[in-house]
Structure formats: structure tokens, C-alpha cells
Design a protein around this motif. Structure first.
Motif, PDB file in Angstrom:
ATOM      1  N   PRO A 143       8.758   5.441  -4.188  1.00  0.00           N
ATOM      2  CA  PRO A 143       9.105   4.050  -4.382  1.00  0.00           C
ATOM      3  C   PRO A 143       8.233   2.887  -3.675  1.00  0.00           C
ATOM      4  CG  PRO A 143      10.926   5.329  -3.964  1.00  0.00           C
ATOM      5  CD  PRO A 143       9.975   6.192  -3.647  1.00  0.00           C
ATOM      6  N   PHE A 144       7.863   3.574  -2.517  1.00  0.00           N
ATOM      7  CA  PHE A 144       6.981   2.646  -1.608  1.00  0.00           C
ATOM      8  C   PHE A 144       5.545   2.522  -2.248  1.00  0.00           C
ATOM      9  CE2 PHE A 144       3.816   2.553   2.036  1.00  0.00           C
ATOM     10  CZ  PHE A 144       4.073   1.450   2.490  1.00  0.00           C
ATOM     11  N   LEU A 145       5.291   3.773  -2.828  1.00  0.00           N
ATOM     12  CA  LEU A 145       3.623   3.522  -3.291  1.00  0.00           C
ATOM     13  C   LEU A 145       3.821   2.813  -4.584  1.00  0.00           C
ATOM     14  CD1 LEU A 145       0.962   5.168  -2.798  1.00  0.00           C
ATOM     15  CD2 LEU A 145       1.761   6.975  -4.236  1.00  0.00           C
ATOM     16  N   GLN A 146       4.853   2.636  -5.216  1.00  0.00           N
ATOM     17  CA  GLN A 146       4.907   1.774  -6.485  1.00  0.00           C
ATOM     18  C   GLN A 146       4.145   0.183  -6.238  1.00  0.00           C
ATOM     19  OE1 GLN A 146       8.672   1.786  -8.249  1.00  0.00           O
ATOM     20  NE2 GLN A 146       8.475   3.930  -8.589  1.00  0.00           N
ATOM     21  N   HIS A 147       4.454  -0.278  -4.940  1.00  0.00           N
ATOM     22  CA  HIS A 147       4.141  -1.427  -4.959  1.00  0.00           C
ATOM     23  C   HIS A 147       3.152  -1.706  -3.496  1.00  0.00           C
ATOM     24  CE1 HIS A 147       8.013  -1.475  -2.677  1.00  0.00           C
ATOM     25  NE2 HIS A 147       7.272  -1.794  -1.532  1.00  0.00           N
ATOM     26  N   ILE A 148       2.723  -0.636  -3.071  1.00  0.00           N
ATOM     27  CA  ILE A 148       1.840  -0.506  -1.887  1.00  0.00           C
ATOM     28  C   ILE A 148       0.553  -1.639  -2.001  1.00  0.00           C
ATOM     29  CG2 ILE A 148       0.479   1.285  -2.399  1.00  0.00           C
ATOM     30  CD1 ILE A 148       0.784   2.092   0.587  1.00  0.00           C
ATOM     31  N   LYS A 149       0.451  -2.138  -0.854  1.00  0.00           N
ATOM     32  CA  LYS A 149      -0.858  -3.164  -0.657  1.00  0.00           C
ATOM     33  C   LYS A 149      -1.300  -2.700   0.860  1.00  0.00           C
ATOM     34  CE  LYS A 149       0.368  -6.891  -3.634  1.00  0.00           C
ATOM     35  NZ  LYS A 149       1.303  -6.360  -4.423  1.00  0.00           N
ATOM     36  N   MET A 150      -2.394  -1.870   0.741  1.00  0.00           N
ATOM     37  CA  MET A 150      -2.849  -1.145   1.909  1.00  0.00           C
ATOM     38  C   MET A 150      -4.388  -1.629   2.165  1.00  0.00           C
ATOM     39  SD  MET A 150      -2.969   2.668   3.055  1.00  0.00           S
ATOM     40  CE  MET A 150      -1.342   3.011   2.755  1.00  0.00           C
ATOM     41  N   GLU A 151      -4.425  -1.995   3.442  1.00  0.00           N
ATOM     42  CA  GLU A 151      -5.973  -2.178   3.992  1.00  0.00           C
ATOM     43  C   GLU A 151      -6.479  -1.188   4.807  1.00  0.00           C
ATOM     44  OE1 GLU A 151      -8.607  -5.881   5.638  1.00  0.00           O
ATOM     45  OE2 GLU A 151      -6.562  -5.853   6.283  1.00  0.00           O
ATOM     46  N   ILE A 152      -7.092  -0.391   4.567  1.00  0.00           N
ATOM     47  CA  ILE A 152      -7.853   0.545   5.464  1.00  0.00           C
ATOM     48  C   ILE A 152      -8.992  -0.084   6.248  1.00  0.00           C
ATOM     49  CG2 ILE A 152      -8.625   2.858   5.920  1.00  0.00           C
ATOM     50  CD1 ILE A 152      -7.245   3.660   3.348  1.00  0.00           C
TER      51      ILE A 152
END
Length: 197
Positions: free
Chosen positions: A85-94
Motif C-alpha cells: 500500500p505504501f509503494l502504491q503512492h511512494i515518492k522517494m528521493e535517494i
């Protein structure tokens, strides 16, 4: 090579068997680290009540580590039910610290992660992941200012009381520990200023 030889002698293995054993243990360590990272990020977001679609998860890394690259790749492709569920709307900056001298963080960002991300077609339309690098001094300042959720560092050598890694790694860890940033090395052990895991 020394690790392979020691493993061979301890367990009476052929070189091929010892290498296969190390590869299995390495993969287990990566999977454990991914689980720890997932739990930590989910807990952090729930605690901060920031699970809305606008939330950007920021992960900092320091130096270049094939183990960290594998951890990040598996994190982004994980099929764990509580992570989906988290991965469905993840916005991530590495953000990879430049890691001077040598600039290994630039190589990790541009050669290891950016090229891999460009080849990915994430299943979820809301998934946005970007990777970049940052000058070391600025990374340290942003860690101190709690602008990252997690700091991941590699380990050239793991001893009973310490981890040996790139010059300035300790500065980055101390900066993260002075804030609310979770610190983790690539053997999966964590620390933070507010609690130890």
C-alpha cells in the motif's frame, strides 16, 4: 579471499561451496536489511502521521556500496503485503553523498541507481523515485537539520565494536544521530538519537 579461506577451513568446504555459502548469507543480510528499512519507514510515517500522497521519503547514503544498491533495489521492488500500500503512492528521493575524495557517491547515484531507475516501470502509477548526489558538507547539514528519514552507510569491515568505512562516514552518522534520522549500516543494524533498534 581471506573470508573465503577461513570459511573453507571452518566448514571443510570447496572454494565453490564457500563462495556459494557467502552469496547466500549476503542475500539473507540484504533481505533482513530491507525488512528493517521497511518497518522503520512505515513506523516513522505512521508516527508522524504523514502517509498522504504529498510526503516525500528521503534516504541519504554515503560512499558506494553494492550491498546498499541491492538493498535500495529490493526495497523498491518488494512484494511484502504491508509494504505494497505504501509503494502504491511512494515518492522517494535517494541522495548519495559525493564522498570525497574519490567521489564514489557520484558513481553510485549516476551509474548504479539512476541507470537502473530509468529501466524500471513501477507497477503503481503514483510511484515516483529519483536519485541524485549532493556535496558532503551540504549532506551533513541536511542530516543535522532532520531533512532525511534514513541514512544508509556501507561497511568495508565489521568488527565487534565498530564499522570501518569511507573517510567522513562517522561525521555523517553523528550528524544523523543528532537529529531524528535513523542510521543503518549495510549489515542491518540501526541507531538513532531517539531510540536504538
Amino acid at each position: 579471499t581471506n573470508v573465503l579461506q577461513a570459511l573453507q577451513q571452518q566448514q571443510d568446504l570447496t572454494p565453490e561451496q564457500a563462495l556459494a555459502s557467502l552469496q547466500i548469507e549476503s542475500q539473507r543480510a540484504v533481505e533482513d536489511a530491507v525488512r528493517v528499512l521497511q518497518r522503520g519507514l512505515l513506523s516513522r510515517l505512521q508516527r508522524q502521521n504523514e502517509e498522504d500522497a504529498a510526503r516525500v521519503v528521503r534516504i541519504a547514503t554515503y560512499s558506494r556500496s553494492s550491498t546498499l544498491v541491492n538493498i535500495l533495489k529490493q526495497l523498491l521492488t518488494s512484494k511484502q503485503p504491508d509494504w505494497q500500500p505504501f509503494l502504491q503512492h511512494i515518492k522517494m528521493e535517494i541522495v548519495c553523498g559525493k564522498s570525497t575524495p574519490g567521489d564514489e557517491g557520484v558513481l553510485m547515484a549516476e551509474q548504479d541507481l539512476q541507470s537502473w531507475l530509468q529501466q524500471q516501470s513501477f507497477q503503481q502509477p503514483g510511484t515516483v523515485v529519483r536519485c541524485t548526489w549532493m556535496e558532503d558538507e551540504r549532506l551533513e547539514q541536511e542530516l543535522q537539520a532532520s531533512r532525511f528519514d534514513v541514512l544508509l552507510v556501507g561497511a568495508d569491515s565489521i568488527m565487534s565494536q565498530t564499522v570501518v568505512n569511507k573517510l567522513h562516514t562517522e561525521r555523517m552518522v553523528r550528524a544523523a544521530q543528532s537529529s531524528e534520522t535513523v542510521c543503518s549500516n549495510d549489515n542491518g543494524s540501526n541507531s538513532s538519537s531517539s531510540s536504538s533498534s
